[in-house]
Design a protein around this motif. Sequence first.
Motif, PDB file in Angstrom:
ATOM      1  N   ILE A 279       0.836  -1.202   0.000  1.00 51.22           N
ATOM      2  CA  ILE A 279       0.000   0.000   0.000  1.00 51.22           C
ATOM      3  C   ILE A 279       0.871   1.252   0.000  1.00 51.22           C
ATOM      4  O   ILE A 279       0.581   2.220  -0.716  1.00 51.22           O
ATOM      5  CB  ILE A 279      -0.968  -0.017   1.189  1.00 51.22           C
ATOM      6  CG1 ILE A 279      -1.983  -1.145   1.008  1.00 51.22           C
ATOM      7  CG2 ILE A 279      -1.686   1.314   1.345  1.00 51.22           C
ATOM      8  CD1 ILE A 279      -2.889  -1.368   2.184  1.00 51.22           C
ATOM      9  N   ALA A 280       1.961   1.222   0.761  1.00 51.48           N
ATOM     10  CA  ALA A 280       2.863   2.375   0.779  1.00 51.48           C
ATOM     11  C   ALA A 280       3.487   2.596  -0.596  1.00 51.48           C
ATOM     12  O   ALA A 280       3.571   3.730  -1.084  1.00 51.48           O
ATOM     13  CB  ALA A 280       3.944   2.172   1.833  1.00 51.48           C
ATOM     14  N   ALA A 281       3.909   1.510  -1.244  1.00 49.05           N
ATOM     15  CA  ALA A 281       4.479   1.638  -2.592  1.00 49.05           C
ATOM     16  C   ALA A 281       3.427   2.128  -3.580  1.00 49.05           C
ATOM     17  O   ALA A 281       3.723   2.938  -4.463  1.00 49.05           O
ATOM     18  CB  ALA A 281       5.053   0.300  -3.047  1.00 49.05           C
ATOM     19  N   ALA A 282       2.180   1.662  -3.420  1.00 52.98           N
ATOM     20  CA  ALA A 282       1.104   2.106  -4.310  1.00 52.98           C
ATOM     21  C   ALA A 282       0.829   3.592  -4.142  1.00 52.98           C
ATOM     22  O   ALA A 282       0.617   4.311  -5.125  1.00 52.98           O
ATOM     23  CB  ALA A 282      -0.166   1.291  -4.038  1.00 52.98           C
TER      24      ALA A 282
ATOM     25  N   PHE B  60       1.977  -2.952  -8.616  1.00 54.84           N
ATOM     26  CA  PHE B  60       1.321  -2.189  -9.674  1.00 54.84           C
ATOM     27  C   PHE B  60      -0.180  -2.446  -9.719  1.00 54.84           C
ATOM     28  O   PHE B  60      -0.959  -1.531  -9.996  1.00 54.84           O
ATOM     29  CB  PHE B  60       1.981  -2.468 -11.027  1.00 54.84           C
ATOM     30  CG  PHE B  60       3.259  -1.707 -11.197  1.00 54.84           C
ATOM     31  CD1 PHE B  60       3.238  -0.361 -11.513  1.00 54.84           C
ATOM     32  CD2 PHE B  60       4.482  -2.310 -11.002  1.00 54.84           C
ATOM     33  CE1 PHE B  60       4.398   0.368 -11.649  1.00 54.84           C
ATOM     34  CE2 PHE B  60       5.658  -1.602 -11.130  1.00 54.84           C
ATOM     35  CZ  PHE B  60       5.620  -0.259 -11.454  1.00 54.84           C
ATOM     36  N   VAL B  61      -0.619  -3.657  -9.417  1.00 49.68           N
ATOM     37  CA  VAL B  61      -2.059  -3.911  -9.319  1.00 49.68           C
ATOM     38  C   VAL B  61      -2.629  -3.140  -8.133  1.00 49.68           C
ATOM     39  O   VAL B  61      -3.699  -2.519  -8.236  1.00 49.68           O
ATOM     40  CB  VAL B  61      -2.341  -5.426  -9.194  1.00 49.68           C
ATOM     41  CG1 VAL B  61      -3.792  -5.683  -8.817  1.00 49.68           C
ATOM     42  CG2 VAL B  61      -2.008  -6.135 -10.492  1.00 49.68           C
ATOM     43  N   GLY B  62      -1.909  -3.148  -7.018  1.00 48.30           N
ATOM     44  CA  GLY B  62      -2.347  -2.377  -5.855  1.00 48.30           C
ATOM     45  C   GLY B  62      -2.411  -0.890  -6.140  1.00 48.30           C
ATOM     46  O   GLY B  62      -3.331  -0.199  -5.691  1.00 48.30           O
TER      47      GLY B  62
ATOM     48  N   LEU C  46       0.837 -13.631  -8.140  1.00 54.24           N
ATOM     49  CA  LEU C  46       1.507 -12.463  -8.702  1.00 54.24           C
ATOM     50  C   LEU C  46       2.885 -12.306  -8.069  1.00 54.24           C
ATOM     51  O   LEU C  46       3.074 -12.607  -6.890  1.00 54.24           O
ATOM     52  CB  LEU C  46       0.698 -11.201  -8.432  1.00 54.24           C
ATOM     53  CG  LEU C  46      -0.657 -11.071  -9.116  1.00 54.24           C
ATOM     54  CD1 LEU C  46      -1.337  -9.801  -8.644  1.00 54.24           C
ATOM     55  CD2 LEU C  46      -0.493 -11.049 -10.609  1.00 54.24           C
ATOM     56  N   SER C  47       3.816 -11.794  -8.857  1.00 53.29           N
ATOM     57  CA  SER C  47       5.118 -11.462  -8.290  1.00 53.29           C
ATOM     58  C   SER C  47       4.950 -10.208  -7.438  1.00 53.29           C
ATOM     59  O   SER C  47       3.954  -9.488  -7.565  1.00 53.29           O
ATOM     60  CB  SER C  47       6.135 -11.233  -9.401  1.00 53.29           C
ATOM     61  OG  SER C  47       5.864 -10.017 -10.061  1.00 53.29           O
ATOM     62  N   PRO C  48       5.902  -9.914  -6.551  1.00 56.22           N
ATOM     63  CA  PRO C  48       5.766  -8.714  -5.709  1.00 56.22           C
ATOM     64  C   PRO C  48       5.641  -7.425  -6.529  1.00 56.22           C
ATOM     65  O   PRO C  48       4.870  -6.538  -6.164  1.00 56.22           O
ATOM     66  CB  PRO C  48       7.044  -8.711  -4.876  1.00 56.22           C
ATOM     67  CG  PRO C  48       7.471 -10.130  -4.833  1.00 56.22           C
ATOM     68  CD  PRO C  48       7.049 -10.726  -6.140  1.00 56.22           C
TER      69      PRO C  48
ATOM     70  N   VAL D 267      -5.765   1.284  -5.672  1.00 58.94           N
ATOM     71  CA  VAL D 267      -5.798   2.436  -4.762  1.00 58.94           C
ATOM     72  C   VAL D 267      -6.117   3.721  -5.522  1.00 58.94           C
ATOM     73  O   VAL D 267      -6.931   4.539  -5.076  1.00 58.94           O
ATOM     74  CB  VAL D 267      -4.462   2.557  -3.992  1.00 58.94           C
ATOM     75  CG1 VAL D 267      -4.365   3.879  -3.257  1.00 58.94           C
ATOM     76  CG2 VAL D 267      -4.312   1.401  -3.023  1.00 58.94           C
ATOM     77  N   ALA D 268      -5.492   3.916  -6.686  1.00 56.52           N
ATOM     78  CA  ALA D 268      -5.751   5.117  -7.481  1.00 56.52           C
ATOM     79  C   ALA D 268      -7.198   5.157  -7.970  1.00 56.52           C
ATOM     80  O   ALA D 268      -7.830   6.221  -7.978  1.00 56.52           O
ATOM     81  CB  ALA D 268      -4.788   5.193  -8.658  1.00 56.52           C
ATOM     82  N   SER D 269      -7.739   4.003  -8.366  1.00 58.92           N
ATOM     83  CA  SER D 269      -9.132   3.957  -8.827  1.00 58.92           C
ATOM     84  C   SER D 269     -10.103   4.282  -7.702  1.00 58.92           C
ATOM     85  O   SER D 269     -11.057   5.039  -7.890  1.00 58.92           O
ATOM     86  CB  SER D 269      -9.456   2.571  -9.399  1.00 58.92           C
ATOM     87  OG  SER D 269      -8.645   2.294 -10.499  1.00 58.92           O
ATOM     88  N   ILE D 270      -9.857   3.720  -6.536  1.00 58.37           N
ATOM     89  CA  ILE D 270     -10.735   3.996  -5.398  1.00 58.37           C
ATOM     90  C   ILE D 270     -10.651   5.465  -4.997  1.00 58.37           C
ATOM     91  O   ILE D 270     -11.671   6.117  -4.744  1.00 58.37           O
ATOM     92  CB  ILE D 270     -10.392   3.068  -4.217  1.00 58.37           C
ATOM     93  CG1 ILE D 270     -10.795   1.629  -4.567  1.00 58.37           C
ATOM     94  CG2 ILE D 270     -11.067   3.522  -2.932  1.00 58.37           C
ATOM     95  CD1 ILE D 270     -10.309   0.599  -3.574  1.00 58.37           C
ATOM     96  N   ALA D 271      -9.430   6.018  -4.962  1.00 62.16           N
ATOM     97  CA  ALA D 271      -9.266   7.433  -4.608  1.00 62.16           C
ATOM     98  C   ALA D 271      -9.971   8.332  -5.622  1.00 62.16           C
ATOM     99  O   ALA D 271     -10.610   9.327  -5.248  1.00 62.16           O
ATOM    100  CB  ALA D 271      -7.786   7.785  -4.521  1.00 62.16           C
TER     101      ALA D 271
END
Length: 126
Positions: free
Chosen positions: A3-6, A101-103, A94-96, A107-111
């Motif tokens: 989440i922090a990286a997202a 990137f999916v996260g 999924l790889s990390p 997060v961007a879509s929800i925001a």
Amino acid sequence: MEIAAAVVVGAGIPLLWVWIGSLIQESRGAQSVEPSTALIMAVGIIVSYVIVLFIASAIQARSEDDEGDGPGPTRYPWMRSMRDEPYRPGTEKLSPVEAVFVGTAVVASIAMMIWFFAFAGSPLPT
């Protein structure tokens, strides 16, 4: 961590370049956004994302090297033959880097939806 990286990828990079653009505008004493400042901001955002992609690919390559001899290259669903083994969703994780990137997208879509429905207001004249 994801989440922090997202948040950093989805909001931090664009906001950093908006802040840099505001510093450029302030130093010039302009009251509106000049085309040169807008170009610097857009190119800065794009270059920042290209750098993030290079870093992500290096991280993914290093994590694949740590795994050793795996089952072979990943075959994505759109590259499978109709004669190939059937695709079973959820069998591969999924790889990390992919998870970040999916996260980021989630997060961007929800925001954006929260902002659009709760804070944007109506663009129509009242």
